[in-house]
Design a protein around this motif. Structure first.
Motif, PDB file in Angstrom:
ATOM      1  N   UNK A 194       5.375   5.180  -7.831  1.00 47.77           N
ATOM      2  CA  UNK A 194       5.290   4.436  -9.133  1.00 47.77           C
ATOM      3  C   UNK A 194       6.446   4.832 -10.070  1.00 47.77           C
ATOM      4  N   UNK A 195       6.919   5.982 -10.147  1.00 43.97           N
ATOM      5  CA  UNK A 195       8.177   5.925 -11.140  1.00 43.97           C
ATOM      6  C   UNK A 195       9.214   5.226 -10.488  1.00 43.97           C
ATOM      7  N   UNK A 212       4.377  -1.494 -14.570  1.00 39.73           N
ATOM      8  CA  UNK A 212       4.451  -2.185 -13.147  1.00 39.73           C
ATOM      9  C   UNK A 212       3.872  -3.741 -13.368  1.00 39.73           C
ATOM     10  N   UNK A 213       2.710  -3.555 -14.121  1.00 39.50           N
ATOM     11  CA  UNK A 213       2.089  -4.917 -14.114  1.00 39.50           C
ATOM     12  C   UNK A 213       2.216  -5.900 -15.055  1.00 39.50           C
ATOM     13  N   UNK A 214       3.388  -5.578 -15.981  1.00 37.21           N
ATOM     14  CA  UNK A 214       3.934  -6.514 -17.028  1.00 37.21           C
ATOM     15  C   UNK A 214       3.032  -6.821 -17.991  1.00 37.21           C
ATOM     16  N   UNK A 237       0.845  -1.227  -0.171  1.00 39.85           N
ATOM     17  CA  UNK A 237       0.184   0.001  -0.150  1.00 39.85           C
ATOM     18  C   UNK A 237       0.904   1.247  -0.025  1.00 39.85           C
ATOM     19  N   UNK A 238       0.382   2.223  -0.700  1.00 39.91           N
ATOM     20  CA  UNK A 238       1.283   3.473  -0.845  1.00 39.91           C
ATOM     21  C   UNK A 238       0.136   4.612  -0.334  1.00 39.91           C
ATOM     22  N   UNK A 239       0.536   5.210   0.517  1.00 39.63           N
ATOM     23  CA  UNK A 239      -0.166   6.429   0.801  1.00 39.63           C
ATOM     24  C   UNK A 239       0.642   7.738   1.619  1.00 39.63           C
ATOM     25  N   UNK A 271      -3.813  14.164 -19.347  1.00 40.99           N
ATOM     26  CA  UNK A 271      -2.420  13.956 -19.458  1.00 40.99           C
ATOM     27  C   UNK A 271      -1.514  13.305 -18.427  1.00 40.99           C
ATOM     28  N   UNK A 272      -2.154  14.105 -17.269  1.00 39.20           N
ATOM     29  CA  UNK A 272      -0.958  13.333 -15.984  1.00 39.20           C
ATOM     30  C   UNK A 272      -1.768  12.001 -15.441  1.00 39.20           C
ATOM     31  N   UNK A 273      -3.005  12.023 -15.733  1.00 32.87           N
ATOM     32  CA  UNK A 273      -3.775  10.483 -15.677  1.00 32.87           C
ATOM     33  C   UNK A 273      -2.971   9.657 -16.425  1.00 32.87           C
ATOM     34  N   UNK A 274      -2.761   9.805 -17.935  1.00 29.49           N
ATOM     35  CA  UNK A 274      -2.046   8.800 -18.735  1.00 29.49           C
ATOM     36  C   UNK A 274      -0.698   8.564 -18.512  1.00 29.49           C
ATOM     37  N   UNK A 275      -0.060   9.536 -17.827  1.00 30.88           N
ATOM     38  CA  UNK A 275       1.510   9.290 -17.578  1.00 30.88           C
ATOM     39  C   UNK A 275       1.542   8.319 -16.314  1.00 30.88           C
ATOM     40  N   UNK A 276       0.592   8.410 -15.355  1.00 32.94           N
ATOM     41  CA  UNK A 276       0.425   7.449 -14.167  1.00 32.94           C
ATOM     42  C   UNK A 276      -0.077   6.048 -14.508  1.00 32.94           C
ATOM     43  N   UNK A 277      -0.919   6.023 -15.682  1.00 37.71           N
ATOM     44  CA  UNK A 277      -1.407   4.759 -16.162  1.00 37.71           C
ATOM     45  C   UNK A 277      -0.474   4.069 -16.724  1.00 37.71           C
TER      46      UNK A 277
END
Length: 233
Positions: free
Chosen positions: A108-109, A142-144, A75-77, A130-136
């Motif tokens: 995440x990065x 990460x999920x490979x 978990x990340x917070x 655009x920021x949502x896309x960067x995070x996705x």
């Protein structure tokens, strides 16, 4: 008054309001996380590692993970008090867990370990598309090749603008009886200032742009303010 006390008081005030919202199911967490549970229990047929982004106290996620093949929870917070609560809430799970006190974008990065399932609940709406896309895209990395992203986020029907979504948010007020006028005003001010819903079609477009091959809509909240999506490689 100590230096840390104002922040602690602010957290407690905000947390009490948040718990009222969750406990009264105003954002339909209950149905969304029941759907998450059904998806994990029905489709994940081998032990999996689960990454909970902006996990808070993890209470809803714990219920979703019970009875599944979860083998590791992360978990990340950004809130340390919330993570302390999460540590207590996660104790009943029959798997190891690790909690990370960090901004989830930065975490995440830097994330290098493979994860099977990433879950995001009502957190990406603070970002523009655009920021949502960067995070996705970071989550896709990460999920490979076999993992999934499940997210529950502010969503508009196709053709609806942000102002119309906000107007539909505002008309909920008579139903949020557990909140005082001050609490409702604080929550709604935050939503108007910070939330950026995407249309249903845009979520599909973001998924494809992030290199997810399949996007499924799993749940639509009765208010049609939020939807649950599963992005698969």
């Amino acid at each position: 008054m100590t230096a840390g006390k104002p922040a602690a008081i602010l957290f407690q005030q905000q947390w009490r309001t948040y718990r009222k919202i969750v406990d009264n199911n105003y954002l339909f967490h209950r149905e969304a996380y029941e759907c998450l549970h059904r998806t994990l229990a029905g489709e994940m047929d081998k032990p999996f590692r689960f990454l909970d982004i902006a996990c808070g106290d993890a209470s809803s996620t714990v219920d979703a993970l019970k009875g599944t093949m979860v083998a590791q929870y992360d978990g990340i917070d950004l809130s340390e008090p919330a993570l302390q609560m999460a540590a207590r809430n996660l104790a009943p799970l029959s798997c190891p867990f690790e909690l990370h006190h960090a901004d989830f974008g930065a975490a995440l990065r830097q994330w290098s370990e493979p994860v099977d399932v990433v879950s995001v609940g009502l957190s990406l709406h603070h970002f523009r598309a655009p920021e949502k896309l960067d995070l996705m895209r970071e989550i896709r990395r990460v999920v490979g090749q076999d993992g999934v992203l499940v997210l529950y986020e502010n969503t508009s029907p196709d053709g609806e603008c942000r102002e119309s979504w906000m107007a539909r948010w505002d008309i909920q007020r008579p139903h949020w009886t557990a909140l005082s006028a001050v609490e409702w005003d604080a929550v709604t001010s935050h939503v108007h200032e910070n939330d950026h819903p995407e249309t249903a079609s845009t979520w599909h477009e973001l998924g494809r742009a992030a290199a997810f091959g399949r996007v499924r809509e799993l749940f639509v909240a009765p208010t049609d303010l939020f939807r649950l999506y599963c992005f698969q490689v």
